[in-house]
Scaffold this motif. Structure first.
Motif, PDB file in Angstrom:
ATOM      1  N   UNK A   5       0.830  -1.199   0.000  1.00 24.81           N
ATOM      2  CA  UNK A   5       0.000   0.000   0.000  1.00 24.81           C
ATOM      3  C   UNK A   5       0.866   1.253   0.000  1.00 24.81           C
ATOM      4  N   UNK A   6       0.273   2.317  -0.459  1.00 26.80           N
ATOM      5  CA  UNK A   6       0.983   3.596  -0.467  1.00 26.80           C
ATOM      6  C   UNK A   6      -0.048   4.710  -0.413  1.00 26.80           C
ATOM      7  N   UNK A   7       0.355   5.859   0.060  1.00 28.59           N
ATOM      8  CA  UNK A   7      -0.578   6.976   0.052  1.00 28.59           C
ATOM      9  C   UNK A   7       0.151   8.292  -0.135  1.00 28.59           C
ATOM     10  N   UNK A   8      -0.599   9.268  -0.625  1.00 26.51           N
ATOM     11  CA  UNK A   8      -0.069  10.616  -0.776  1.00 26.51           C
ATOM     12  C   UNK A   8      -1.231  11.588  -0.666  1.00 26.51           C
ATOM     13  N   UNK A   9      -0.910  12.827  -0.378  1.00 25.38           N
ATOM     14  CA  UNK A   9      -1.964  13.825  -0.209  1.00 25.38           C
ATOM     15  C   UNK A   9      -1.594  15.087  -0.963  1.00 25.38           C
ATOM     16  N   UNK A  10      -2.633  15.782  -1.448  1.00 20.34           N
ATOM     17  CA  UNK A  10      -2.409  17.072  -2.112  1.00 20.34           C
ATOM     18  C   UNK A  10      -3.105  18.184  -1.327  1.00 20.34           C
ATOM     19  N   UNK A  11      -2.582  19.369  -1.467  1.00 13.63           N
ATOM     20  CA  UNK A  11      -3.207  20.522  -0.814  1.00 13.63           C
ATOM     21  C   UNK A  11      -4.218  21.169  -1.773  1.00 13.63           C
ATOM     22  N   UNK A  12      -4.726  22.339  -1.404  1.00 12.51           N
ATOM     23  CA  UNK A  12      -5.769  22.961  -2.224  1.00 12.51           C
ATOM     24  C   UNK A  12      -5.267  23.411  -3.592  1.00 12.51           C
ATOM     25  N   UNK A  13      -3.936  23.494  -3.755  1.00 15.95           N
ATOM     26  CA  UNK A  13      -3.381  23.860  -5.066  1.00 15.95           C
ATOM     27  C   UNK A  13      -2.953  22.633  -5.871  1.00 15.95           C
ATOM     28  N   UNK A  14      -3.353  21.468  -5.409  1.00 12.82           N
ATOM     29  CA  UNK A  14      -3.001  20.193  -6.053  1.00 12.82           C
ATOM     30  C   UNK A  14      -1.511  19.872  -5.966  1.00 12.82           C
ATOM     31  N   UNK A  15      -0.835  20.482  -5.021  1.00 16.73           N
ATOM     32  CA  UNK A  15       0.569  20.137  -4.812  1.00 16.73           C
ATOM     33  C   UNK A  15       0.687  18.978  -3.834  1.00 16.73           C
ATOM     34  N   UNK A  16       1.620  18.101  -4.116  1.00 20.07           N
ATOM     35  CA  UNK A  16       1.814  16.947  -3.241  1.00 20.07           C
ATOM     36  C   UNK A  16       2.478  17.417  -1.952  1.00 20.07           C
ATOM     37  N   UNK A  17       1.766  17.215  -0.850  1.00 21.90           N
ATOM     38  CA  UNK A  17       2.274  17.741   0.423  1.00 21.90           C
ATOM     39  C   UNK A  17       2.686  16.647   1.393  1.00 21.90           C
ATOM     40  N   UNK A  18       2.284  15.415   1.094  1.00 19.21           N
ATOM     41  CA  UNK A  18       2.650  14.339   1.998  1.00 19.21           C
ATOM     42  C   UNK A  18       2.691  13.024   1.232  1.00 19.21           C
ATOM     43  N   UNK A  19       3.739  12.249   1.456  1.00 16.61           N
ATOM     44  CA  UNK A  19       3.784  10.890   0.907  1.00 16.61           C
ATOM     45  C   UNK A  19       4.230   9.975   2.045  1.00 16.61           C
ATOM     46  N   UNK A  20       3.811   8.718   1.985  1.00 14.19           N
ATOM     47  CA  UNK A  20       4.212   7.814   3.070  1.00 14.19           C
ATOM     48  C   UNK A  20       5.393   6.936   2.636  1.00 14.19           C
ATOM     49  N   UNK A  21       5.859   6.084   3.530  1.00 11.64           N
ATOM     50  CA  UNK A  21       7.008   5.216   3.224  1.00 11.64           C
ATOM     51  C   UNK A  21       6.700   4.274   2.063  1.00 11.64           C
ATOM     52  N   UNK A  22       5.429   3.815   2.004  1.00 14.07           N
ATOM     53  CA  UNK A  22       5.009   2.910   0.930  1.00 14.07           C
ATOM     54  C   UNK A  22       5.204   3.552  -0.434  1.00 14.07           C
TER      55      UNK A  22
END
Ligand SMILES: [Zn+2]
Length: 179
Positions: A5-22
């Motif tokens: 599994x893996x995950x990532x998150x974007x902020x309101x400007x669609x910029x990647x602000x967080x990714x996990x170890x996966x």
């Protein structure tokens, strides 16, 4: 077995602000270039093809505007492996941030590696359309698996492979629009 599994998150400007170890592990296993510099970049830099970008943008907008997230199947094949995954896309309550969480459903080794899926294979000639969501190829107006595409185009006899143009097949287009 690949990273499950893996995950990532974007902020309101669609910029990647967080990714996990996966995310990093999966990137490394799959030879994704520039994974180390993903933070701060636009999500859309990583989506191949205008059509898929457009559909995914619509989907992200719907997720932000609606209350519920969506979960969709997609493929993330490698030359030697067929990989079925699910991705869940959900907006943070009250925020514009969106979380993407992908998990591996199944992984199967191929009988023979498929050089069409190798980003480093030499390419020449007219482009071959590939669906960026299900990893199928368009041959004679039909969307087929990589093995079938290689067989129909007799790619095993060729020193160079056709370059890929990234699109979306009608089924995936429908899937993304209906999500
Ligand atoms: Zn497709």
């Amino acid at each position: 077995m690949s990273t499950g599994s893996l995950s990532y998150a974007i902020d309101e400007h669609d910029h990647i602000v967080r990714v996990d170890d996966g995310y990093y592990r999966f990137a490394e296993e799959n030879g994704w270039r520039e994974a180390g510099s993903s933070l701060g970049r636009s999500l859309w830099d990583y989506v191949a093809g205008n059509e898929l970008r457009k559909l995914q943008r619509l989907l992200v907008r719907r997720v932000r505007d609606g209350a519920t997230g969506v979960e969709l199947p997609f493929r993330c094949d490698g030359p030697g492996v067929r990989r079925e995954m699910n991705i869940r896309i959900a907006a943070r309550p009250g925020g514009r941030a969106v979380l993407f969480a992908a998990r591996l459903r199944s992984e199967e080794e191929r009988d023979a590696p498929q050089p069409l899926l190798d980003p480093l294979a030499p390419r020449a000639g007219g482009p071959l359309a590939m669906c960026g969501w299900c990893d199928r190829f368009e041959v004679d107006g039909e969307w087929v698996e990589v093995e079938e595409a290689a067989r129909r185009l007799e790619l095993f006899n060729r020193p160079e492979l056709p370059p890929l143009s990234h699109g979306v097949c009608p089924e995936c287009s429908e899937l993304l629009l209906a999500a």
